[in-house]
Design a protein around this motif. Sequence first.
Motif, PDB file in Angstrom:
ATOM      1  N   THR A 104       0.773  -1.247   0.055  1.00 49.98           N
ATOM      2  CA  THR A 104       0.140   0.208   0.095  1.00 49.98           C
ATOM      3  C   THR A 104       0.835   1.003  -0.064  1.00 49.98           C
ATOM      4  O   THR A 104       2.210   1.205   0.162  1.00 49.98           O
ATOM      5  N   GLN A 106       0.864   3.489   2.327  1.00 50.82           N
ATOM      6  CA  GLN A 106       1.862   3.642   3.670  1.00 50.82           C
ATOM      7  C   GLN A 106       3.031   2.809   3.604  1.00 50.82           C
ATOM      8  O   GLN A 106       3.878   2.985   4.458  1.00 50.82           O
ATOM      9  N   GLN A 107       3.016   1.602   3.083  1.00 53.37           N
ATOM     10  CA  GLN A 107       4.054   0.531   3.066  1.00 53.37           C
ATOM     11  C   GLN A 107       5.281   1.055   2.181  1.00 53.37           C
ATOM     12  O   GLN A 107       6.280   0.604   2.572  1.00 53.37           O
ATOM     13  N   VAL A 109       6.460   4.220   1.408  1.00 51.65           N
ATOM     14  CA  VAL A 109       7.088   5.415   2.008  1.00 51.65           C
ATOM     15  C   VAL A 109       8.283   4.911   2.797  1.00 51.65           C
ATOM     16  O   VAL A 109       9.429   5.489   2.537  1.00 51.65           O
TER      17      VAL A 109
END
Length: 129
Positions: A104, A106-107, A109
């Motif tokens: 995702t 968020q993963q 970054v």
Amino acid sequence: MAPPEHGDEKRRGDGDLPLPGEGAPSAPDPGGTGGAGRLRRSVEERSAVPLVWLHQRPRWLAPLVLGALFIAGLAAPGFVGAACLLLVAAFFVWLAFLTWPSLTGQQKVPRVLMVGVVLVLAVARTQGF
């Protein structure tokens, strides 16, 4: 049987992680040009043997080697230190590339930041910092 480390890995019935290519679909090819899909498939195929080799080693080996290379990169002067740090960054880029489609936003970054920090440190080593 212990749960998968990151929760996104599916174990086979015999308790082992799936082999590369088993249940791991290639990235979709938007537009149907085949360019990105071929590159991904090629990297995945070439990565199968090293991934199986790493999977057969003790779990502590890869972090130990990466940690040693990172410390050596920070301690060694100039281009020797930079080379050690570049090896660490290359390993992180390789793993990030292989897992990228399943991550995702968020993963993604932290992976980009980690590679960026290691590359900045490598450049700093060449400058004498």
